[in-house]
Scaffold this motif. Sequence first.
Motif, PDB file in Angstrom:
ATOM      1  N   THR A  58     -25.700-116.276 -44.204  1.00 11.61           N
ATOM      2  CA  THR A  58     -25.513-115.404 -43.048  1.00 11.61           C
ATOM      3  C   THR A  58     -26.799-114.636 -42.757  1.00 11.61           C
ATOM      4  N   ARG A  59     -27.291-114.763 -41.547  1.00 14.30           N
ATOM      5  CA  ARG A  59     -28.501-114.035 -41.169  1.00 14.30           C
ATOM      6  C   ARG A  59     -28.120-112.623 -40.729  1.00 14.30           C
ATOM      7  N   PRO A  60     -28.813-111.613 -41.226  1.00 16.26           N
ATOM      8  CA  PRO A  60     -28.457-110.241 -40.854  1.00 16.26           C
ATOM      9  C   PRO A  60     -28.732-109.941 -39.392  1.00 16.26           C
ATOM     10  N   GLU A  61     -27.940-109.041 -38.841  1.00 14.65           N
ATOM     11  CA  GLU A  61     -28.180-108.553 -37.492  1.00 14.65           C
ATOM     12  C   GLU A  61     -29.200-107.421 -37.557  1.00 14.65           C
ATOM     13  N   SER A  62     -29.974-107.281 -36.490  1.00 15.85           N
ATOM     14  CA  SER A  62     -31.015-106.253 -36.444  1.00 15.85           C
ATOM     15  C   SER A  62     -30.496-105.004 -35.741  1.00 15.85           C
ATOM     16  N   VAL A  63     -30.816-103.859 -36.313  1.00 14.51           N
ATOM     17  CA  VAL A  63     -30.339-102.577 -35.797  1.00 14.51           C
ATOM     18  C   VAL A  63     -31.532-101.665 -35.538  1.00 14.51           C
ATOM     19  N   GLY A  64     -31.591-101.096 -34.346  1.00 14.33           N
ATOM     20  CA  GLY A  64     -32.614-100.111 -34.028  1.00 14.33           C
ATOM     21  C   GLY A  64     -32.010 -98.721 -34.063  1.00 14.33           C
ATOM     22  N   VAL A  65     -32.631 -97.820 -34.799  1.00 14.34           N
ATOM     23  CA  VAL A  65     -32.117 -96.458 -34.967  1.00 14.34           C
ATOM     24  C   VAL A  65     -32.889 -95.501 -34.055  1.00 14.34           C
ATOM     25  N   PHE A  66     -32.153 -94.773 -33.227  1.00 17.62           N
ATOM     26  CA  PHE A  66     -32.747 -93.848 -32.256  1.00 17.62           C
ATOM     27  C   PHE A  66     -32.033 -92.501 -32.313  1.00 17.62           C
ATOM     28  N   VAL A  67     -32.748 -91.449 -31.953  1.00 10.66           N
ATOM     29  CA  VAL A  67     -32.156 -90.115 -31.836  1.00 10.66           C
ATOM     30  C   VAL A  67     -32.414 -89.589 -30.433  1.00 10.66           C
ATOM     31  N   ASN A  68     -31.346 -89.440 -29.664  1.00 15.51           N
ATOM     32  CA  ASN A  68     -31.431 -88.931 -28.284  1.00 15.51           C
ATOM     33  C   ASN A  68     -32.522 -89.627 -27.468  1.00 15.51           C
ATOM     34  N   PRO A  69     -32.517 -90.956 -27.427  1.00 13.21           N
ATOM     35  CA  PRO A  69     -33.553 -91.662 -26.653  1.00 13.21           C
ATOM     36  C   PRO A  69     -33.232 -91.616 -25.165  1.00 13.21           C
ATOM     37  N   ASP A  70     -34.242 -91.840 -24.336  1.00 10.77           N
ATOM     38  CA  ASP A  70     -33.964 -92.043 -22.921  1.00 10.77           C
ATOM     39  C   ASP A  70     -33.984 -93.547 -22.655  1.00 10.77           C
ATOM     40  N   MET A  71     -33.523 -93.916 -21.473  1.00 12.01           N
ATOM     41  CA  MET A  71     -33.419 -95.340 -21.156  1.00 12.01           C
ATOM     42  C   MET A  71     -34.772 -96.035 -21.095  1.00 12.01           C
ATOM     43  N   SER A  72     -35.807 -95.298 -20.724  1.00 15.21           N
ATOM     44  CA  SER A  72     -37.128 -95.925 -20.634  1.00 15.21           C
ATOM     45  C   SER A  72     -37.618 -96.346 -22.018  1.00 15.21           C
ATOM     46  N   LEU A  73     -37.375 -95.509 -23.021  1.00 13.86           N
ATOM     47  CA  LEU A  73     -37.757 -95.880 -24.388  1.00 13.86           C
ATOM     48  C   LEU A  73     -36.962 -97.091 -24.855  1.00 13.86           C
ATOM     49  N   LEU A  74     -35.655 -97.064 -24.641  1.00 13.48           N
ATOM     50  CA  LEU A  74     -34.824 -98.188 -25.071  1.00 13.48           C
ATOM     51  C   LEU A  74     -35.246 -99.467 -24.361  1.00 13.48           C
ATOM     52  N   SER A  75     -35.565 -99.362 -23.073  1.00 12.17           N
ATOM     53  CA  SER A  75     -35.994-100.543 -22.315  1.00 12.17           C
ATOM     54  C   SER A  75     -37.292-101.110 -22.879  1.00 12.17           C
ATOM     55  N   TYR A  76     -38.238-100.224 -23.206  1.00 12.43           N
ATOM     56  CA  TYR A  76     -39.524-100.672 -23.749  1.00 12.43           C
ATOM     57  C   TYR A  76     -39.314-101.395 -25.088  1.00 12.43           C
ATOM     58  N   VAL A  77     -38.511-100.770 -25.958  1.00 12.75           N
ATOM     59  CA  VAL A  77     -38.269-101.390 -27.269  1.00 12.75           C
ATOM     60  C   VAL A  77     -37.583-102.739 -27.100  1.00 12.75           C
ATOM     61  N   MET A  78     -36.567-102.810 -26.264  1.00 16.98           N
ATOM     62  CA  MET A  78     -35.824-104.050 -26.112  1.00 16.98           C
ATOM     63  C   MET A  78     -36.664-105.152 -25.471  1.00 16.98           C
ATOM     64  N   GLU A  79     -37.636-104.775 -24.664  1.00 12.37           N
ATOM     65  CA  GLU A  79     -38.542-105.775 -24.080  1.00 12.37           C
ATOM     66  C   GLU A  79     -39.438-106.404 -25.141  1.00 12.37           C
ATOM     67  N   HIS A  80     -39.794-105.615 -26.142  1.00 16.16           N
ATOM     68  CA  HIS A  80     -40.740-106.084 -27.158  1.00 16.16           C
ATOM     69  C   HIS A  80     -40.081-106.511 -28.468  1.00 16.16           C
ATOM     70  N   ALA A  81     -38.877-106.030 -28.725  1.00 14.94           N
ATOM     71  CA  ALA A  81     -38.185-106.343 -29.969  1.00 14.94           C
ATOM     72  C   ALA A  81     -36.696-106.446 -29.663  1.00 14.94           C
ATOM     73  N   ARG A  82     -36.212-107.646 -29.517  1.00 17.20           N
ATOM     74  CA  ARG A  82     -34.831-107.864 -29.097  1.00 17.20           C
ATOM     75  C   ARG A  82     -33.862-107.575 -30.246  1.00 17.20           C
ATOM     76  N   LEU A  83     -33.214-106.430 -30.182  1.00 14.40           N
ATOM     77  CA  LEU A  83     -32.299-105.987 -31.230  1.00 14.40           C
ATOM     78  C   LEU A  83     -30.876-106.461 -30.952  1.00 14.40           C
ATOM     79  N   ASP A  84     -30.090-106.570 -32.018  1.00 12.20           N
ATOM     80  CA  ASP A  84     -28.671-106.904 -31.877  1.00 12.20           C
ATOM     81  C   ASP A  84     -27.811-105.650 -31.704  1.00 12.20           C
TER      82      ASP A  84
END
Length: 228
Positions: A58-84
Amino acid sequence: MKNTVVKICGLQDVEVLKSMLNLPVDYIGFVFAKSRRQVTAEGANILLQQLQAWQHETRPESVGVFVNPDMSLLSYVMEHARLDVIQLHGQEDAVFCEEVKRKFGVKVFKAISVHSKGTENVSDAMEQQVISKDYIGVIDALLLDTFDPVYGGGSGQTFAWERIPHYQEWSHEHNIPLFVAGGLEPNNVGELITKYHPYGVDVSSGVESNGLKDIEKVKAFIERVKQI
């Protein structure tokens, strides 16, 4: 009874991940919030490539940990590192969680900070945030972590475990998996699982030596969890 799932959080080092390729890990966490374990989106992408080479069944799922992020930060991260999974550790409400889930097509884990003994008045107020019906059908897991006034979590300290049943009742009622974090390590995780039977456990500092992930401690933690 199904084995407790394991999340190893705060990964930063490619070589450590390479040494974990044969282990029964269910989730790998990358911290994007302010922390000594913080990684960049670009750095996380390099680490994510190792998950493609996972050799356990079983391949592990990837988790990104954030504290009170805004959508622009989440969008940037997801563009460069596709998290599950996007794990939210701040004061994010159900509306924000639902927006994240819809916009990025990911699972959303909501963390709640649990205080230690002697701070019941603060902890009770925190509990009301997550016991809200608004999160039902929105979040994919609830994660309990020890309150940290600076980073929101990742303190390496345990919380008052006797508070777990309060959250467990809510999570069972609404069929939302419950993870427990906060000060777990190979020597105490067995006691936690035996007493409270959470769906999953989340470890970071408890498998480190001198601030770095220690593969022997990682193996010991996983072995302790999976043998119960």
